[in-house]
Each structure stands twice: as C-alpha cells, then as structure tokens.
Design a protein around this motif. Structure first.
Motif, short mmCIF file in Angstrom:
data_model
loop_
_atom_site.label_atom_id
_atom_site.label_comp_id
_atom_site.label_asym_id
_atom_site.label_seq_id
_atom_site.Cartn_x
_atom_site.Cartn_y
_atom_site.Cartn_z
N GLU A 71 -10.10 37.36 -87.87
CA GLU A 71 -9.88 36.08 -87.22
C GLU A 71 -9.82 36.22 -85.70
OE1 GLU A 71 -6.57 32.57 -87.35
OE2 GLU A 71 -6.82 33.80 -89.16
N LYS A 72 -9.04 37.17 -85.20
CA LYS A 72 -8.85 37.28 -83.75
C LYS A 72 -10.00 37.98 -83.05
CE LYS A 72 -3.94 36.76 -83.01
NZ LYS A 72 -2.69 37.35 -82.51
N GLY A 73 -10.69 38.86 -83.77
CA GLY A 73 -11.84 39.52 -83.19
C GLY A 73 -11.63 41.00 -82.95
N TYR A 74 -12.71 41.65 -82.63
CA TYR A 74 -12.71 43.11 -82.54
C TYR A 74 -13.96 43.57 -81.82
CZ TYR A 74 -15.47 42.15 -86.74
OH TYR A 74 -16.38 41.64 -87.63
N ARG A 75 -14.06 44.86 -81.56
CA ARG A 75 -15.24 45.41 -80.90
C ARG A 75 -15.78 46.57 -81.73
NH1 ARG A 75 -13.99 46.11 -75.12
NH2 ARG A 75 -14.70 43.96 -75.06
N ILE A 76 -17.11 46.63 -81.80
CA ILE A 76 -17.81 47.73 -82.48
C ILE A 76 -18.70 48.38 -81.44
CG2 ILE A 76 -19.67 48.22 -84.12
CD1 ILE A 76 -18.50 45.76 -85.72
N LEU A 77 -18.63 49.71 -81.33
CA LEU A 77 -19.51 50.33 -80.33
C LEU A 77 -19.93 51.74 -80.76
CD1 LEU A 77 -17.91 52.57 -78.30
CD2 LEU A 77 -16.80 50.48 -77.57
N ILE A 78 -21.08 52.11 -80.21
CA ILE A 78 -21.61 53.46 -80.40
C ILE A 78 -21.88 54.03 -79.02
CG2 ILE A 78 -23.61 54.83 -81.15
CD1 ILE A 78 -23.97 52.92 -83.47
N ASN A 79 -21.37 55.22 -78.74
CA ASN A 79 -21.72 55.94 -77.53
C ASN A 79 -22.89 56.88 -77.86
OD1 ASN A 79 -19.56 54.81 -76.05
ND2 ASN A 79 -18.15 56.32 -76.90
N CYS A 80 -23.90 56.91 -77.01
CA CYS A 80 -25.07 57.76 -77.26
C CYS A 80 -25.34 58.66 -76.07
CB CYS A 80 -26.30 56.91 -77.58
SG CYS A 80 -27.76 57.91 -77.92
N GLY A 81 -25.24 59.97 -76.29
CA GLY A 81 -25.61 60.93 -75.26
C GLY A 81 -24.59 61.03 -74.14
N SER A 82 -24.87 61.92 -73.20
CA SER A 82 -23.87 62.25 -72.18
C SER A 82 -23.53 61.06 -71.29
CB SER A 82 -24.34 63.44 -71.34
OG SER A 82 -25.57 63.15 -70.74
N GLU A 83 -24.53 60.34 -70.82
CA GLU A 83 -24.22 59.21 -69.95
C GLU A 83 -23.67 58.03 -70.74
OE1 GLU A 83 -26.91 58.15 -66.83
OE2 GLU A 83 -26.87 60.17 -65.99
N GLY A 84 -23.89 58.03 -72.04
CA GLY A 84 -23.28 57.01 -72.90
C GLY A 84 -21.85 57.34 -73.27
N GLY A 85 -21.38 58.52 -72.88
CA GLY A 85 -19.99 58.89 -73.14
C GLY A 85 -19.74 59.52 -74.50
N GLN A 86 -20.81 59.98 -75.17
CA GLN A 86 -20.63 60.58 -76.49
C GLN A 86 -20.02 61.97 -76.37
OE1 GLN A 86 -24.21 60.71 -78.89
NE2 GLN A 86 -23.09 61.34 -80.73
N GLN A 87 -18.94 62.20 -77.11
CA GLN A 87 -18.28 63.51 -77.08
C GLN A 87 -18.49 64.29 -78.37
OE1 GLN A 87 -14.22 62.54 -76.04
NE2 GLN A 87 -14.66 62.73 -73.85
N VAL A 88 -18.57 63.57 -79.49
CA VAL A 88 -18.79 64.22 -80.79
C VAL A 88 -20.20 63.86 -81.25
CG1 VAL A 88 -18.05 64.41 -83.18
CG2 VAL A 88 -16.33 64.12 -81.37
N TYR A 89 -21.02 64.90 -81.47
CA TYR A 89 -22.43 64.68 -81.78
C TYR A 89 -22.68 64.60 -83.28
CZ TYR A 89 -23.88 64.41 -76.99
OH TYR A 89 -24.07 63.96 -75.70
N HIS A 90 -21.96 63.67 -83.90
CA HIS A 90 -22.23 63.18 -85.26
C HIS A 90 -22.10 61.67 -85.13
CE1 HIS A 90 -21.59 63.65 -89.88
NE2 HIS A 90 -21.67 62.35 -89.62
N LEU A 91 -23.20 60.97 -85.36
CA LEU A 91 -23.25 59.52 -85.13
C LEU A 91 -22.00 58.82 -85.67
CD1 LEU A 91 -24.97 56.97 -84.36
CD2 LEU A 91 -25.80 57.02 -86.72
N HIS A 92 -21.40 57.97 -84.85
CA HIS A 92 -20.22 57.22 -85.32
C HIS A 92 -20.11 55.88 -84.62
CE1 HIS A 92 -19.07 59.91 -82.02
NE2 HIS A 92 -18.22 58.97 -81.62
N TYR A 93 -19.68 54.90 -85.40
CA TYR A 93 -19.25 53.62 -84.85
C TYR A 93 -17.76 53.71 -84.56
CZ TYR A 93 -23.29 50.78 -86.31
OH TYR A 93 -24.54 50.22 -86.46
N HIS A 94 -17.35 53.13 -83.43
CA HIS A 94 -15.95 52.86 -83.18
C HIS A 94 -15.68 51.41 -83.59
CE1 HIS A 94 -15.12 56.31 -80.33
NE2 HIS A 94 -16.44 56.26 -80.24
#
Ligand code: 5GP
Ligand code: ZN
Length: 114
Positions: free
Chosen positions: A79-102
């Motif tokens: 109801e109130k809302g949320y955020r879904i995001l994927i970081n990709c690669g170094s400039e995308g801020g990815q730290q763990v290199y196994h694809l994941h949604y936050h």
C-alpha cells in the motif's frame, strides 16, 4: 561458484535469514539493511550481473518480478510503496557479483532522481 557469497548462502554454507525460496530463486534479508525491509532476491543459478542475462532468462526474470511483488505484499509494503533496484558493475555500485534485486521499504525512501 565456490567463491561466490550468494551461491554459498543458497548452499547453506553461510547463514542467512531466508524469507522465500523456490526451485528458481532465493530471497533473504540484507546483512546491512538500508531500510526497515531490505530483502535480496537472487536466482539459484549463478548469473554474475545484469549484463549476463540471455534470452533464455526471460522466464526467470518474469518470475522474479512476480516474486518481488509477493514479497512486497507479504512484508506490508504494497500500500505505502517500496523500491526495487539492481546495481550493475562497478559504476553501478555492484559489490556482490551474483545478480540480485534489492527490495527496500518500510520508510520514505526519497527520490533517487532529480
Ligand atoms: P550490491 O552493492 O552488490 O548491489 O549489494 C550487495 C548487498 O549484499 C549489500 O547490500 C550487502 O549488505 C549485502 N551482503 C553482502 N554480503 C552479505 C552476506 O554475507 N549476507 C547477507 N545477508 N547480505 C550480504
Ligand atoms: Zn553466485
């Protein structure tokens, strides 16, 4: 993928607070939550980054979208809302290199974009 933290979580070699699993995907609480609800949703199969998705992953990605919707609802975020995001690669801020949604929610998240 013995050196992948998330593959080790799926294998039960590293403990995690698991919130959902099925034959394709696995979801658990982020160890450093950035919001009251912060869940990571990953494919069981090791895919390093968003760049590595192939045409045959289309069903998996559609499934992940529906699991995210269910997780949001199950954690009281629909109801109130949320955020879904994927970081990709170094400039995308990815730290763990196994694809994941936050999946983030439970507080006002503010705008990421101007
Ligand atoms: P990225 O920056 O790659 O998009 O996000 C990686 C996320 O994984 C971060 O939010 C980080 O807190 C989380 N993380 C890293 N190591 C572990 C771990 O061992 N267990 C859990 N539950 N989360 C982790
Ligand atoms: Zn992995």
């Amino acid at each position: 993928m013995e050196d992948c933290i998330f593959c080790q979580i799926i294998a039960g070699k590293i403990p995690a607070a698991v919130v959902y699993e099925d034959d394709k995907v696995f979801a658990f609480e982020d160890i450093k939550p950035a919001a009251p609800v912060h869940i990571l949703l990953i494919p069981r199969r090791h895919i390093a980054t968003f760049n590595d998705l192939k045409p045959h992953d289309v069903e998996l990605m559609g499934h992940m979208a529906l699991v995210l919707k269910k997780l949001a609802a199950d954690h009281g975020l629909a109801e109130k809302g949320y955020r879904i995001l994927i970081n990709c690669g170094s400039e995308g801020g990815q730290q763990v290199y196994h694809l994941h949604y936050h999946l983030l929610g439970g507080r006002p998240l503010g705008r990421l974009l101007p």
